[in-house]
Design an enzyme around this catalytic site. Structure first.
Site, PDB file in Angstrom:
ATOM      1  CD  GLU A  65      24.277  50.550  21.383  1.00  0.00           C
ATOM      2  OE1 GLU A  65      24.010  50.577  21.595  1.00  0.00           O
ATOM      3  OE2 GLU A  65      24.079  51.964  21.073  1.00  0.00           O
ATOM      4  CG  HIS A 124      25.768  52.369  24.410  1.00  0.00           C
ATOM      5  ND1 HIS A 124      24.214  52.339  24.103  1.00  0.00           N
ATOM      6  CD2 HIS A 124      25.517  53.333  25.812  1.00  0.00           C
ATOM      7  CE1 HIS A 124      23.608  53.309  24.383  1.00  0.00           C
ATOM      8  NE2 HIS A 124      24.637  54.243  25.221  1.00  0.00           N
TER       9      HIS A 124
END
Length: 524
Positions: free
Chosen positions: A260, A278
């Site tokens: 990420e 997220h």
């Protein structure tokens, strides 16, 4: 000068207000490495979220740092071992986002079941295609929960309202606890074969990375839908993409990814996949809870108090309300023991009597060690590094606890020369020192305390008072304890100013004291 709290990422306004009451708050962009390293030397505390890296090089320049606080749950961006080695407390907000994370998993499950994202995108593009997005009901299905921790439990409780059968895989949960939740415990293979929906709720550890991979995806019930709103990497993304492409898995909802941020993936090209960046903790409520939680932890840490949410403290976790008031007393008893003994003991025993003894009192060992080492080492002593200091110097500590009438905390120290020294305190309307080296006292454990052991005889009190008066040391309180007339006696005094080692030695010689000790219990 107020301690400096460095805030490196966005924090709830309410949390900033709490911090500003006692500290100087400085806000910087923690992703700017040069700015971060330039600001850390002045910081007593630093509050981060997920983008700021507090690694070993950052800790190396943070000479004043006492606490690193993560306004969230994960600590992937904080080098916890390096912080621990430097005696820096690391805290997070472990319960701040649990409701938000559970709700996000539910939202993804429903979105996958009903093709919500694809249908929305199609309609916004001008296509009214009802038949193309026929979904499935959740009611009556089997929902598998992988990980029955706090978030997994909240997820299961919410899914129960849909009338589903709940099964869970978690080797650390007892069947009785699962039964209380209305959940059937199963092995991972059984869960994979029986579940119509699977939601993952595990931390990312070496053991859980890739837990659901190609092998596991070959075991799933055809048409299963999988949700991961926990941590990236728990579900093998490449294997999942293959299973989705060949129809073994009917859909997936993903809020987290192995790497990420992520903006390109084979998963993103599939209409039966719902993805979010997220967002598990991205609610107003979770942000406020996280900010306020770490603000409270920072305040405790900078006051030198025990922090329940510390992740690198041996006895971290909630402290019972019967035990918490004993922490300051335990630390003071440790200081008094070192002073009276004149050296570090080899073995320390913490004896707890009263209501607190019925609870986990292991944290009192840390408090005693914190006080024990504070006068004898140059580095700051914290709940984090106290066990290391003890191990390095060969000091062992143990606790005994007995539930009985009356509350008492006694600390015994066995010295290398065979002597044993003990000090004890009690809580009532206020804390008090009730015993020093076998002599009974009733003295507040505050201020500057001075102790003299001598042979009981007339005139000692007057001689000592005159000697201290000549040195302009004012006596605030005094007690004399003896076992018998003419025998060994202990004089304990509270004075208004510091007593130098030279003055202590000189006064002891004037009154013929066999031992003398001073301990400064004033707030740092």
């Amino acid at each position: 000068m107020s301690p400096v709290v460095l805030v490196t990422e966005e924090l709830a306004a309410a949390a900033l207000d709490v911090l500003a009451e006692d500290f100087e708050v400085r806000e910087i962009d923690g992703t700017n490495r040069a700015a971060l390293l330039g600001a850390l030397p002045d910081a007593h505390a630093v509050i981060v979220r997920s983008a700021t890296r507090i690694d070993a090089p950052a800790l190396e320049v943070a000479h004043r740092l006492k606490v690193v606080a993560r306004a969230g749950v994960g600590l992937d961006n904080v080098d916890v071992p390096a912080a621990t080695a430097r005696g820096v407390l690391v805290v997070n907000a472990p319960t701040s986002n649990i409701v938000s994370a559970a709700e996000q998993a539910v939202a993804l499950l429903l979105a996958v079941a009903r093709h919500t994202a694809a249908a929305s995108a199609a309609l916004k593009a001008g296509a009214w295609r009802r038949s193309a997005y026929t979904g499935v009901e959740v009611q009556g299905k089997t929902v598998g929960v992988v990980g029955l921790g706090r978030i997994g439990v909240l997820f299961a409780q919410r899914m129960a309202a849909f009338g589903v059968r709940l099964i869970a895989y978690d080797p650390y949960v007892q069947p009785a606890r699962a039964a209380q939740l209305g959940v059937h415990l199963a092995g991972l293979d059984e869960l994979l074969r029986e579940s119509d929906f699977i939601s993952v709720h595990l931390p990312r550890t070496p053991e859980t990375v890739g837990l659901i991979g190609e092998k596991e995806l070959n075991l799933v019930k055809p048409g299963v839908r999988i949700v991961n709103a926990a941590r990236g990497g728990l579900v093998d993304e490449r294997a999942l993409a293959d299973a989705l492409a060949d129809g073994r898995v009917a859909g997936a909802g993903l809020d987290v990814f192995e790497t990420e941020p992520l903006t390109s993936s084979p998963l993103f090209a599939l209409d039966n996949v719902v993805v979010t960046p997220h967002l598990g903790a991205s609610t107003v409520e979770a942000q406020d809870k996280a900010g306020l939680a770490v603000a409270r932890s920072v305040r405790l840490a900078l006051r030198g108090e025990f922090v329940p949410d510390a992740v690198n403290v041996r006895a971290g976790g909630p402290v019972d309300e019967d035990v918490r008031p004993l922490l300051p007393l335990a630390e003071k008893l440790g200081r008094v023991l070192t002073a009276v003994a004149g050296r570090l003991p080899e073995r320390v025993t913490v004896e707890v009597r009263g209501a607190a003894a019925g609870h986990d009192v292991s944290v009192l060992e840390l408090a005693v060690l914190k006080g024990l080492f504070a006068p004898v080492v140059s580095e700051p002593v914290t709940y984090v590094n106290a066990p290391r200091l003890a191990a390095d110097r060969g000091v062992t500590v143990q606790t005994s606890a007995v539930e009985e009438a009356g509350d008492l905390l006694r600390v015994r120290g066995a010295l290398p020369d065979g002597r044993e020294v003990s000090v004890a305190g009690a809580l009532g309307a206020a804390a008090k020192l009730v015993e020093v080296d076998g002599f009974d006292l009733d003295l507040p454990p505050d201020g500057v305390l001075v102790f003299f052991t001598y042979t009981d005889r007339p005139g000692v009190v007057g001689t000592l008072g005159a000697a201290l008066g000549e040195a302009e040391i004012n006596i605030a309180a005094m007690q004399v304890a003896r076992r018998e007339a003419g025998g060994e006696a202990l004089m304990a005094l509270t004075v208004d100013s510091a007593v130098s080692p030279e003055l202590l030695t000189g006064v002891a010689a004037v009154i013929g004291a066999s031992r003398a000790a001073v301990v400064d219990l004033r707030a740092d």
